[in-house]
Design a protein around this motif. Structure first.
Motif, PDB file in Angstrom:
ATOM      1  N   GLU A  87       0.830  -1.191   0.000  1.00  0.00           N
ATOM      2  CA  GLU A  87       0.000   0.000   0.000  1.00  0.00           C
ATOM      3  C   GLU A  87       0.873   1.252   0.000  1.00  0.00           C
ATOM      4  O   GLU A  87       1.809   1.362   0.794  1.00  0.00           O
ATOM      5  N   ALA A  88       0.560   2.162  -0.904  1.00  0.00           N
ATOM      6  CA  ALA A  88       1.314   3.408  -1.037  1.00  0.00           C
ATOM      7  C   ALA A  88       0.454   4.409  -1.792  1.00  0.00           C
ATOM      8  O   ALA A  88      -0.458   4.018  -2.529  1.00  0.00           O
ATOM      9  N   PRO A  89       0.727   5.704  -1.629  1.00  0.00           N
ATOM     10  CA  PRO A  89      -0.065   6.694  -2.353  1.00  0.00           C
ATOM     11  C   PRO A  89      -0.002   6.522  -3.866  1.00  0.00           C
ATOM     12  O   PRO A  89      -0.958   6.845  -4.572  1.00  0.00           O
ATOM     13  N   ASP A  90       1.130   6.018  -4.371  1.00  0.00           N
ATOM     14  CA  ASP A  90       1.285   5.836  -5.819  1.00  0.00           C
ATOM     15  C   ASP A  90       1.124   4.378  -6.238  1.00  0.00           C
ATOM     16  O   ASP A  90       1.652   3.956  -7.274  1.00  0.00           O
ATOM     17  N   ARG A  91       0.398   3.613  -5.468  1.00  0.00           N
ATOM     18  CA  ARG A  91       0.271   2.181  -5.733  1.00  0.00           C
ATOM     19  C   ARG A  91      -0.307   1.903  -7.118  1.00  0.00           C
ATOM     20  O   ARG A  91       0.180   1.023  -7.831  1.00  0.00           O
ATOM     21  N   VAL A  92      -1.337   2.626  -7.519  1.00  0.00           N
ATOM     22  CA  VAL A  92      -1.938   2.397  -8.836  1.00  0.00           C
ATOM     23  C   VAL A  92      -0.925   2.703  -9.932  1.00  0.00           C
ATOM     24  O   VAL A  92      -0.829   1.978 -10.929  1.00  0.00           O
ATOM     25  N   ALA A  93      -0.152   3.761  -9.748  1.00  0.00           N
ATOM     26  CA  ALA A  93       0.870   4.110 -10.742  1.00  0.00           C
ATOM     27  C   ALA A  93       1.919   3.007 -10.844  1.00  0.00           C
ATOM     28  O   ALA A  93       2.407   2.704 -11.947  1.00  0.00           O
ATOM     29  N   GLN A  94       2.281   2.414  -9.707  1.00  0.00           N
ATOM     30  CA  GLN A  94       3.233   1.299  -9.740  1.00  0.00           C
ATOM     31  C   GLN A  94       2.658   0.124 -10.524  1.00  0.00           C
ATOM     32  O   GLN A  94       3.346  -0.475 -11.361  1.00  0.00           O
ATOM     33  N   HIS A  95       1.409  -0.218 -10.242  1.00  0.00           N
ATOM     34  CA  HIS A  95       0.770  -1.319 -10.962  1.00  0.00           C
ATOM     35  C   HIS A  95       0.703  -1.030 -12.455  1.00  0.00           C
ATOM     36  O   HIS A  95       0.978  -1.906 -13.293  1.00  0.00           O
ATOM     37  N   ALA A  96       0.325   0.199 -12.791  1.00  0.00           N
ATOM     38  CA  ALA A  96       0.206   0.571 -14.203  1.00  0.00           C
ATOM     39  C   ALA A  96       1.554   0.456 -14.900  1.00  0.00           C
ATOM     40  O   ALA A  96       1.637  -0.017 -16.045  1.00  0.00           O
ATOM     41  N   ALA A  97       2.608   0.870 -14.212  1.00  0.00           N
ATOM     42  CA  ALA A  97       3.940   0.783 -14.811  1.00  0.00           C
ATOM     43  C   ALA A  97       4.333  -0.664 -15.070  1.00  0.00           C
ATOM     44  O   ALA A  97       4.962  -0.975 -16.103  1.00  0.00           O
ATOM     45  N   MET A  98       3.967  -1.563 -14.164  1.00  0.00           N
ATOM     46  CA  MET A  98       4.296  -2.971 -14.353  1.00  0.00           C
ATOM     47  C   MET A  98       3.500  -3.573 -15.510  1.00  0.00           C
ATOM     48  O   MET A  98       4.027  -4.365 -16.299  1.00  0.00           O
ATOM     49  N   ILE A  99       2.245  -3.207 -15.607  1.00  0.00           N
ATOM     50  CA  ILE A  99       1.421  -3.698 -16.719  1.00  0.00           C
ATOM     51  C   ILE A  99       1.961  -3.179 -18.045  1.00  0.00           C
ATOM     52  O   ILE A  99       2.076  -3.929 -19.028  1.00  0.00           O
ATOM     53  N   ASP A 100       2.326  -1.908 -18.073  1.00  0.00           N
ATOM     54  CA  ASP A 100       2.898  -1.325 -19.290  1.00  0.00           C
ATOM     55  C   ASP A 100       4.210  -2.006 -19.657  1.00  0.00           C
ATOM     56  O   ASP A 100       4.487  -2.264 -20.843  1.00  0.00           O
ATOM     57  N   ALA A 101       5.034  -2.301 -18.643  1.00  0.00           N
ATOM     58  CA  ALA A 101       6.311  -2.971 -18.902  1.00  0.00           C
ATOM     59  C   ALA A 101       6.091  -4.364 -19.458  1.00  0.00           C
ATOM     60  O   ALA A 101       6.814  -4.807 -20.371  1.00  0.00           O
ATOM     61  N   ALA A 102       5.104  -5.067 -18.935  1.00  0.00           N
ATOM     62  CA  ALA A 102       4.811  -6.408 -19.440  1.00  0.00           C
ATOM     63  C   ALA A 102       4.380  -6.351 -20.904  1.00  0.00           C
ATOM     64  O   ALA A 102       4.833  -7.151 -21.730  1.00  0.00           O
ATOM     65  N   ALA A 103       3.502  -5.414 -21.219  1.00  0.00           N
ATOM     66  CA  ALA A 103       3.040  -5.288 -22.601  1.00  0.00           C
ATOM     67  C   ALA A 103       4.194  -4.908 -23.525  1.00  0.00           C
ATOM     68  O   ALA A 103       4.328  -5.460 -24.629  1.00  0.00           O
ATOM     69  N   ALA A 104       5.054  -3.992 -23.074  1.00  0.00           N
ATOM     70  CA  ALA A 104       6.189  -3.563 -23.897  1.00  0.00           C
ATOM     71  C   ALA A 104       7.179  -4.696 -24.123  1.00  0.00           C
ATOM     72  O   ALA A 104       7.848  -4.753 -25.161  1.00  0.00           O
ATOM     73  N   ALA A 105       7.282  -5.607 -23.165  1.00  0.00           N
ATOM     74  CA  ALA A 105       8.213  -6.734 -23.289  1.00  0.00           C
ATOM     75  C   ALA A 105       7.649  -7.861 -24.146  1.00  0.00           C
ATOM     76  O   ALA A 105       8.339  -8.850 -24.399  1.00  0.00           O
ATOM     77  N   GLY A 106       6.397  -7.731 -24.584  1.00  0.00           N
ATOM     78  CA  GLY A 106       5.791  -8.774 -25.407  1.00  0.00           C
ATOM     79  C   GLY A 106       5.220  -9.929 -24.615  1.00  0.00           C
ATOM     80  O   GLY A 106       4.991 -11.018 -25.174  1.00  0.00           O
ATOM     81  N   VAL A 107       4.965  -9.719 -23.318  1.00  0.00           N
ATOM     82  CA  VAL A 107       4.341 -10.756 -22.492  1.00  0.00           C
ATOM     83  C   VAL A 107       2.965 -11.096 -23.062  1.00  0.00           C
ATOM     84  O   VAL A 107       2.215 -10.217 -23.475  1.00  0.00           O
ATOM     85  N   GLU A 108       2.626 -12.377 -23.070  1.00  0.00           N
ATOM     86  CA  GLU A 108       1.342 -12.813 -23.625  1.00  0.00           C
ATOM     87  C   GLU A 108       0.198 -12.714 -22.623  1.00  0.00           C
ATOM     88  O   GLU A 108      -0.922 -12.354 -22.980  1.00  0.00           O
TER      89      GLU A 108
END
Length: 307
Positions: A87-108
């Motif tokens: 839990e953190a004030p920027d938790r959603v931003a952290q999650h979004a960054a991880m999702i974006d990184a997965a998509a950019a890496a070509g994760v299925e």
């Protein structure tokens, strides 16, 4: 249960934590190749004799804010298991960054651990964060073709044991509401079944409600915990005002205190009372009850005996 060939690399985030480590051991037992994403390589899951997990690589990242390292950790990965961040004030931003990184890496595929009752107006403030993360995941999937599955976990059984104060009292504004808490092991079993299913497409776009087999009041929780611990434990229903006042001296940030208090008010509102059969359908056995968890994992609640 029928499972696929486990021929793709799986990245497990939070692999040194309670949930991620359990999943890592299960994937290793099934012969899956995995990349364990941890802050400290010394804390990566290992076999009882100290050897590394078979077919297990280790990737180091200084938390979800370390986006460059997380992006590198996802290279060549087929499936990402994304354990929600602390839990953190920027938790959603952290999650979004991880999702974006997965998509950019070509994760299925991406499997995300959300929370029961996730909604924009959820009583539990952290459940709102999970809803916003789910929305970002769906948006990215629509743009990129990333396939996703959401596991909406109820409160963890271990968390219920931490509700007990040093004086043996659970205090919170949960009234007589009920909670269908679930074990980390059941969530890990569900994740294993989803990730290693030989027909993974049937989980695409699915949201599973991962709960225990029964919804208990905190009076019942205190009684069951007390019977196991061999001492009298009780529940004292606070008002919201009392709850904020009793936690004012913890030195926590306001968003944390809001989360603590609303975890109880969400119970009072009935948002955590739903009992799902998703564990049984996906794993092939019923979810563990609180009493079963206490029998199976005495080390998880030993603090109640010592108090």
């Amino acid at each position: 249960m029928a499972r696929w060939a486990a021929d793709g690399l799986v990245a497990v985030t939070g692999a040194s934590g309670r949930l991620g480590s359990r999943l890592a051991f299960r994937l290793a037992a099934e012969g899956a190749r995995q990349r364990l994403v941890v802050r400290d390589p010394a804390r990566a899951p290992r076999l009882s004799d100290g050897r590394a997990l078979p077919q297990g690589e280790v990737a180091v990242a200084d938390g979800y804010r370390d986006t460059a390292a997380m992006r590198a950790a996802f290279d060549g990965v087929r499936t990402v298991f994304l354990v929600s961040a602390r839990e953190a004030p920027d938790r959603v931003a952290q999650h979004a960054a991880m999702i974006d990184a997965a998509a950019a890496a070509g994760v299925e595929r991406l499997v995300y651990t959300s929370f029961a009752g996730a909604a924009p107006d959820a009583v539990f403030t952290f459940a709102r964060d999970h809803w916003r993360t789910e929305q970002h995941l769906a948006d990215v999937a629509a743009r990129t073709g990333l396939r996703w599955t959401v596991l909406r976990d109820n409160l963890y059984l271990h968390a219920l044991s931490t509700f007990v104060g040093r004086d043996g009292v659970i205090r919170g504004p949960a009234a007589d509401g009920r909670v269908a808490a679930v074990s980390h092991d059941d969530v890990a079993d569900v994740a294993t079944a989803v990730i290693l299913d030989e027909r993974p497409a049937r989980h695409d776009g699915a949201t599973y409600e991962v709960t225990g087999p029964q919804a208990l009041t905190l009076d019942e929780v205190a009684r069951i915990l007390g019977q196991a611990a061999g001492r009298d434990l009780t529940y004292h229903p606070e008002t919201e005002e009392e709850a904020y006042a009793s936690r004012a001296g913890y030195g926590a940030e306001p968003f944390e205190v809001d989360g603590w208090v609303t975890s109880y008010t969400a119970i009072a509102a009935g948002e955590l009372a739903h009992v799902s059969d998703d564990v049984g359908r996906l794993v092939g056995r019923p979810a563990r009850s609180l009493a079963q968890w206490l029998d199976d994992y005495p080390g998880e609640w030993a603090h109640l005996r010592r108090a």
